[in-house]
Design a protein around this motif. Structure first.
Motif, PDB file in Angstrom:
ATOM      1  N   TYR A  82      34.351  45.936  31.402  1.00 40.75           N
ATOM      2  CA  TYR A  82      33.417  45.104  32.154  1.00 40.75           C
ATOM      3  C   TYR A  82      32.447  44.422  31.185  1.00 40.75           C
ATOM      4  CZ  TYR A  82      34.985  47.927  36.116  1.00 40.75           C
ATOM      5  OH  TYR A  82      35.742  48.558  37.062  1.00 40.75           O
ATOM      6  N   GLY A 105      43.050  41.340  37.519  1.00 38.16           N
ATOM      7  CA  GLY A 105      42.443  41.110  38.837  1.00 38.16           C
ATOM      8  C   GLY A 105      41.450  42.195  39.203  1.00 38.16           C
ATOM      9  N   ALA A 106      41.794  43.443  38.925  1.00 35.19           N
ATOM     10  CA  ALA A 106      40.883  44.561  39.189  1.00 35.19           C
ATOM     11  C   ALA A 106      39.643  44.454  38.309  1.00 35.19           C
ATOM     12  CB  ALA A 106      41.595  45.897  38.961  1.00 35.19           C
ATOM     13  N   ALA A 109      37.473  41.703  39.839  1.00 32.55           N
ATOM     14  CA  ALA A 109      36.837  42.186  41.068  1.00 32.55           C
ATOM     15  C   ALA A 109      35.713  43.181  40.755  1.00 32.55           C
ATOM     16  CB  ALA A 109      37.885  42.834  41.975  1.00 32.55           C
ATOM     17  N   ARG A 112      32.755  41.316  39.249  1.00 28.61           N
ATOM     18  CA  ARG A 112      31.998  40.601  40.295  1.00 28.61           C
ATOM     19  C   ARG A 112      31.114  41.578  41.081  1.00 28.61           C
ATOM     20  NH1 ARG A 112      33.350  35.439  42.128  1.00 28.61           N
ATOM     21  NH2 ARG A 112      35.020  34.442  40.965  1.00 28.61           N
ATOM     22  N   ALA A 113      31.644  42.740  41.383  1.00 28.72           N
ATOM     23  CA  ALA A 113      30.873  43.744  42.116  1.00 28.72           C
ATOM     24  C   ALA A 113      29.653  44.189  41.308  1.00 28.72           C
ATOM     25  CB  ALA A 113      31.756  44.948  42.457  1.00 28.72           C
ATOM     26  N   ARG A 117      29.649  36.614  37.248  1.00 24.07           N
ATOM     27  CA  ARG A 117      30.255  35.432  37.842  1.00 24.07           C
ATOM     28  C   ARG A 117      30.942  34.643  36.741  1.00 24.07           C
ATOM     29  NH1 ARG A 117      29.721  38.168  41.414  1.00 24.07           N
ATOM     30  NH2 ARG A 117      28.401  37.991  43.218  1.00 24.07           N
TER      31      ARG A 117
END
Length: 121
Positions: A82, A105-106, A109, A112-113, A117
């Motif tokens: 991350y 993709g994970a 996601a 973003r959580a 951005r």
């Protein structure tokens, strides 16, 4: 996304080819990718970078010390992290394109959580 490759590993080169394809896709917009080549012929590495079309930075670990510090013993090894360097997952061995897309993709996601951005176009 940080990938390690051994210069003599055909699986590693294929993994970076797939990583480039996924990196360039819409679903990975804003995801940063880099790789570290472990030992091997530096000139061949340069030819591979250009010839295979890898558009992400590729570092060169001349003596294998960086790989040792990161505990890399199998090629390919990919760490998905991350923003801020928090590791989400590390995979060992060749990931097919669907699995690689799912991991990226994970990562998107989860990022973003956490408030990340992708950059505006």
């Amino acid at each position: 996304v940080l990938a390690f490759l051994a210069a003599r590993g055909g699986k590693c080169e294929r993994q970076l080819d797939l990583l480039e394809r996924v990196r360039a896709s819409r679903g990975a917009r804003g995801v940063q990718v880099a790789a570290v080549a472990i030992r091997g012929d530096r000139e061949k590495l340069r030819r591979d970078i250009v010839g295979r079309g890898w558009r992400f930075p590729v570092g060169y670990d001349r003596d294998g010390l960086v790989a040792t510090v990161y505990g890399v013993s199998v090629c390919p090894t990919i760490t998905f992290a991350y923003p801020g360097g928090i590791v989400m997952r590390t995979t060992i061995g060749l990931l097919g394109e669907p699995a690689l897309r799912a991991r990226v993709g994970a990562l998107v996601a989860g990022s973003r959580a956490r408030g990340w951005r992708p950059p505006a176009r």
